[in-house]
Design a protein around this motif. Sequence first.
Motif, mmCIF file in Angstrom:
data_model
loop_
_atom_site.group_PDB
_atom_site.id
_atom_site.type_symbol
_atom_site.label_atom_id
_atom_site.label_comp_id
_atom_site.label_asym_id
_atom_site.label_seq_id
_atom_site.Cartn_x
_atom_site.Cartn_y
_atom_site.Cartn_z
ATOM 1 N N ASP A 92 26.452 27.482 99.316
ATOM 2 C CA ASP A 92 25.633 28.304 100.202
ATOM 3 C C ASP A 92 24.203 27.766 100.247
ATOM 4 N N LYS A 94 20.449 26.970 101.305
ATOM 5 C CA LYS A 94 19.405 27.742 101.981
ATOM 6 C C LYS A 94 18.203 26.822 102.210
ATOM 7 N N LYS A 137 25.141 25.453 107.184
ATOM 8 C CA LYS A 137 26.154 26.284 106.534
ATOM 9 C C LYS A 137 27.530 26.116 107.181
#
Length: 243
Positions: A92, A94, A137
């Motif tokens: 994930d 970011k 993503k």
Amino acid sequence: MAPAYKQRYYTPGEVAQHSSSKDLWVSFLGKVYDLTPLLDKNAGNILLKPIQNAGGKDISHWFNANADSVIVAEAKSQDSLQSQDTQKTDFDPKVRTHIDRKTGCEVPHTPQGRFIHIPPAYPSATWANDFGTPWWKDESYCIGHLSTKTRKIRIINTLTSQEHTIEVCGEETLEEILNRFYKYNKHAASYTWKYNGANLEMTKSLEQNGVKDEDEEFYELNFNEEDWLPAIHIYFNDDLTEA
């Protein structure tokens, strides 16, 4: 002709070969992404410029990985035979952030320039966030993993006395290295692969087969690594498995 197979690992050199707007790869946080479809889909968008400038490079510094991503990456390096599919679940990434001096708000940190799917620093009527999953993503762009450690080996054909030096990924099995070798010998599968006279287990990596990576030791001893590359000898089986 080499059989079709899904390549799992890529060297930084392989990623670097794809740096044009018509064929653009990047790597980040241990994975390799083919962003060519993203560029095609958004052709003409000025926010593609930072991505185009980063073609063929590692852009991990654009992102923060969550703790689970780090654990997954470490597990990958420790177990090169782990299925790629099982490594996707907790990934994930970011975009890095910082505190805007004017607003005091946390905003994306993009010193390389704002890129596509990043919102503007301030409210804008032209901003549309209906694009769905941001590209970093979107696992549909992911084509494999970036090798944590590459190494060079010599492959010596005992039938023809030809020798080739190739760069491989330390995580790869001998079967995957064989697939890399097809471009030099289309009958590569018709050979028995040996190291120091012992047959190599093709489902295992070089390290698992006892072919040690000693480049750090050579560096400490001030030896030229190129003079001490491990040699894999291949012996023709007299059984053409490839037409």
